[in-house]
Each structure stands twice: as C-alpha cells, then as structure tokens.
Scaffold this active site. Structure first.
Site, PDB file in Angstrom:
ATOM      1  N   HIS A   1       0.861  -1.242   0.068  1.00  0.00           N
ATOM      2  CA  HIS A   1       0.065  -0.023  -0.042  1.00  0.00           C
ATOM      3  C   HIS A   1       0.915   1.192   0.212  1.00  0.00           C
ATOM      4  CE1 HIS A   1      -3.802   2.083   1.323  1.00  0.00           C
ATOM      5  NE2 HIS A   1      -2.997   2.934   0.982  1.00  0.00           N
TER       6      HIS A   1
ATOM      7  N   HIS B   1       1.552   5.348  -1.575  1.00  0.00           N
ATOM      8  CA  HIS B   1       1.122   6.547  -2.370  1.00  0.00           C
ATOM      9  C   HIS B   1       2.346   7.105  -2.985  1.00  0.00           C
ATOM     10  CE1 HIS B   1      -3.137   6.808  -0.827  1.00  0.00           C
ATOM     11  NE2 HIS B   1      -2.407   6.025   0.088  1.00  0.00           N
TER      12      HIS B   1
ATOM     13  N   LYS C   1      -9.115  -0.283  -6.100  1.00  0.00           N
ATOM     14  CA  LYS C   1      -9.165   0.335  -4.617  1.00  0.00           C
ATOM     15  C   LYS C   1     -10.498   0.914  -4.474  1.00  0.00           C
ATOM     16  CE  LYS C   1      -7.999   2.038  -0.927  1.00  0.00           C
ATOM     17  NZ  LYS C   1      -6.730   3.018  -0.554  1.00  0.00           N
TER      18      LYS C   1
ATOM     19  N   HIS D   1     -10.320   1.078   1.777  1.00  0.00           N
ATOM     20  CA  HIS D   1     -10.231   2.107   2.768  1.00  0.00           C
ATOM     21  C   HIS D   1     -11.356   1.807   3.680  1.00  0.00           C
ATOM     22  CE1 HIS D   1      -8.743   6.087   4.411  1.00  0.00           C
ATOM     23  NE2 HIS D   1     -10.027   5.929   4.924  1.00  0.00           N
TER      24      HIS D   1
ATOM     25  N   HIS E   1      -4.877  -0.847   5.669  1.00  0.00           N
ATOM     26  CA  HIS E   1      -4.281  -0.023   6.889  1.00  0.00           C
ATOM     27  C   HIS E   1      -5.196  -0.155   8.218  1.00  0.00           C
ATOM     28  CE1 HIS E   1      -7.138   2.838   4.860  1.00  0.00           C
ATOM     29  NE2 HIS E   1      -6.019   3.470   4.022  1.00  0.00           N
TER      30      HIS E   1
ATOM     31  N   ASP F   1       1.233   2.590   3.343  1.00  0.00           N
ATOM     32  CA  ASP F   1       0.425   3.919   3.321  1.00  0.00           C
ATOM     33  C   ASP F   1       1.243   4.887   3.634  1.00  0.00           C
ATOM     34  OD1 ASP F   1      -1.736   5.281   2.806  1.00  0.00           O
ATOM     35  OD2 ASP F   1      -2.487   5.180   5.066  1.00  0.00           O
TER      36      ASP F   1
HETATM   37  C1  NCD Z   1      -3.712   9.178   1.950  1.00  0.00           C
HETATM   38  C2  NCD Z   1      -3.266  10.147   0.942  1.00  0.00           C
HETATM   39  O1  NCD Z   1      -2.600  11.179   1.433  1.00  0.00           O
HETATM   40  O2  NCD Z   1      -3.526   9.899  -0.405  1.00  0.00           O
HETATM   41  N1  NCD Z   1      -3.697   9.527   3.261  1.00  0.00           N
HETATM   42  C3  NCD Z   1      -3.643   9.047   4.478  1.00  0.00           C
HETATM   43  O3  NCD Z   1      -3.782   9.653   5.603  1.00  0.00           O
HETATM   44  N2  NCD Z   1      -3.651   7.501   4.373  1.00  0.00           N
HETATM   45  C4  NCD Z   1      -4.961   8.515   1.766  1.00  0.00           C
HETATM   46  C5  NCD Z   1      -5.434   7.428   2.480  1.00  0.00           C
HETATM   47  O4  NCD Z   1      -4.699   6.339   2.301  1.00  0.00           O
HETATM   48  O5  NCD Z   1      -6.425   7.440   3.279  1.00  0.00           O
HETATM   49 ZN    ZN Z   2      -3.064   5.022   1.791  1.00  0.00          ZN
END
Ligand code: NCD
Ligand code: ZN
Length: 350
Positions: free
Chosen positions: A15, A17, A104, A142, A180, A253
């Site tokens: 996971h 970003h 997702k 999520h 998460h 995450d």
């Molecule tokens: C994530 C993001 O900033 O893209 N933020 C987070 O707090 N985890 C989005 C997400 O996974 O919820």
């Molecule tokens: Zn995330």
C-alpha cells in the site's frame, strides 16, 4: 542474546502513495531502496480509473525511477480507482493488461482525493464486484464509514458492520484486503472471518497511539487516515502483525504531502514513511520481542495472498542508530518524514 543483524527476503510494500510529477521523482527512489515491489495507490488528481491511465502512470513511475538511479530494482503493481461508474469491461481489460493487480475502494469523502469515490458499493458496483470475484482481482478497501454523524474514532468499526460484512456475504469468493487497519475490531474481524480476506498494517499504527497526535501540542506529521487510535487498539495490531498469521502483511500507506500542506490550518492526512519504513517496522517488531516474525509479515504473506512469487533478493537490517532526517527535498518544497529528528535502533544496510 540480542542479535545485531537481520537478513530478510526482500520485502514488498502492499500500500503505497507515490503521487506524480516532481513529488513522484522525489519519493520513488526511497521506496525502491527498501522494497522490490509496491501496490501503487490510484488517488491522483484526476484519479486513475482506467487501465490506459494505470499503464501511463506506470510508465511515469518507471521514468522517475530511471532518473533516481533505482530503475532495475523496483516493480510498481498498479491499481484502479473504483467509482460508481466503473464498467465491468474495465476490470477485464485491467486483468488482461498484466500490470493492474487490484482495484481500490475509496468510500466517497473518506480521505485525500476521494471525491470521485463510491457512494453505494453494493447498489452501484454489483457487476464490477461480480467480475472481480470471477477473475480473482482483489478489492482493496479504505475501511471507514463516511457518515459525518459517526465519531471519527468509530468509523472503521462501523464500516465492518455496514459495508464489509454485507459485501463479503454477497461476494464470498472476492479477495478483499482491509487496508491500513487501526482497531482491535478490524484485527479480530480479519483474523476470524471466513474466506479470502487479509489486512495491511502501517508502521505508524504499530508504533503510536493517538496520544502521539497531541504530545506537547498538535503534531500534524502524525495525522493520517484512518487516524491513530487508543493504546488497546495499537496493542491488538501488534499482536496480529507479529503472530505469524498470513492474513496480515506490510503496507506502509506512505502518503507524502509537502511540509506546508501538513503544517497548515487544515493539514492534509498522511504520514511519509517511504524513507525509513523497514527501520520503523523493525523497531515495532523488536519492541514486541518478535523480530523472528518480521520476514513473514514483510516478505511472504503479501505475495502469497496476491498469488505472486516471493522475492529472491535480500535486505539486511543492522542494529545501529538511524537518525531520521528533519526534512527532505520534495520538488521545490520539502517533506517531513514521520518522527523526523528522532533516532531508531535499526537501519537498512546498503
Ligand atoms: C492518503 C493520501 O494522502 O493519499 N492519506 C492518508 O492519511 N493515509 C490517503 C489514504 O490512504 O487514506
Ligand atoms: Zn493510503
């Protein structure tokens, strides 16, 4: 006897970003240093909703990796962002591409860039879910209810009752990853439920409880969604993560936001851990006296659930102090790693 080095099969991040453009170029090399593969979140602006967009995003990630000098060692596993209007044919196309590994679910309004998310999962996405179940395409959730009347600390538990249980009753063969997880409720649900279900756990939810958000003042770099919970929940997460149960695996995450957008009147949600994820996880497992369980969690359970081969490379951690930098470059701005300025007891050796 305390051990001083720990060599693991190379881990993956299930996971992550990575963002786009300059931000992508700034962070991708960090993840590539620690992980062989990562499931790449699709919540760009606009979101990655089609296979064509996912393939184009994959090319941008590979180009950014080349620039960072870490090109050969890292494979991005792409995902699609589910919307009310996703067509079943898009799932088939995604599967055929060989580059898209999951879809997702962002409940609309749940988190960063989730405005295009799903408003009514079973009402709007039945055909798509049926196709995913048939093709063995995992759904990554999520897991927070979005009803604004629900207390922010209860949203995960309510999601289990209102969305997760009805979803899995309707599609019992669908592979689902509860992303998460942050509560004892989710940990128990995933541990005990029937059928193909797993969960990812972040380093911040293993290391911190919600006091971390308010220690000496508001600390925006500890703010992510789902938000940190009370200590009993943290302990339940450590328990399942270190138990050896194959349903629980690593997903950082890591969610980078520029320093100015975190230290803000309405600060963005997301902790940046791409730099030092394995150092953070090693501390959490060491604190629990379960370093022996780290390899399963970080390197085996994820690929086993996704039906992918385990990695063949290695990663070594050494018991040496690692001072987390206060900030790092992030395009023209900077980014603050989680727990910046603090020192961790393990570091990844190069
Ligand atoms: C994530 C993001 O900033 O893209 N933020 C987070 O707090 N985890 C989005 C997400 O996974 O919820
Ligand atoms: Zn995330």
């Amino acid at each position: 006897m305390t051990i001083s080095t720990l060599t693991l099969t190379r881990p993956d991040d299930w996971h992550l970003h990575l963002r786009d453009g300059e931000a992508l170029e700034a962070v991708v090399g960090h993840s590539a240093r620690q992980f062989a593969r990562a499931i790449i979140m699709p919540n760009l602006k606009p979101p990655v909703t089609t296979t064509a967009q996912a393939l184009a995003y994959r090319e941008r990630i590979l180009a950014a990796l080349d620039k960072s000098g870490d090109g050969q060692s890292f494979t991005p596993l792409m995902t699609l962002y589910l919307t009310d209007n996703t067509a079943a044919e898009e799932i088939a196309r995604a599967r055929e591409s060989g580059a898209v590994y999951a879809v997702k679910l962002y409940p609309a309004g749940a988190t960063t860039n989730s405005d295009a998310g799903v408003t009514d999962l079973l009402g709007r996405c039945g055909k798509v879910l049926e196709t995913m179940e048939k093709l063995g395409m995992p759904l990554l959730t999520h897991g927070e209810a979005t009803d604004p009347a629900i207390d922010v600390f209860d949203r995960e538990k309510v999601f289990i009752d209102r969305v997760m249980i009805p979803l899995r009753r309707a599609f019992p063969g669908l592979k689902v990853v509860f992303e998460h997880i942050t509560t004892a409720d989710a940990a128990q649900y995933v541990r005990d439920a029937e059928g193909p279900i797993a969960a990812t756990i972040t380093p911040q939810h293993l290391l911190y409880n919600r006091n971390a958000l308010f220690q000496g003042g508001v600390r925006p770099h500890w703010y992510c969604l789902p938000v940190l919970k009370r200590e009993t929940h943290r302990q339940a997460l450590v328990e399942v993560a270190t138990s050896g149960n194959p349903r629980f695996f690593l997903g950082t995450d890591s969610a980078p936001h520029a320093r100015g957008l975190k230290e803000h009147a309405c600060g963005c949600a997301g902790c940046f851990t791409g730099l030092h994820a394995m150092e953070l996880y090693a501390k959490a497992f060491d604190d629990a006296g379960r370093l022996d369980a780290l390899e399963g969690f970080a390197s085996f359970h994820g690929p086993d659930f996704y039906g992918l081969p385990r990695n063949t490379g290695k990663l070594t951690l050494v018991r040496e102090p690692f001072r987390i930098p206060d900030e790092l470059p992030f395009g023209l701005q900077t980014i603050v790693p989680l727990a910046g300025g603090e020192t961790l007891p393990w570091r990844v050796s190069i």
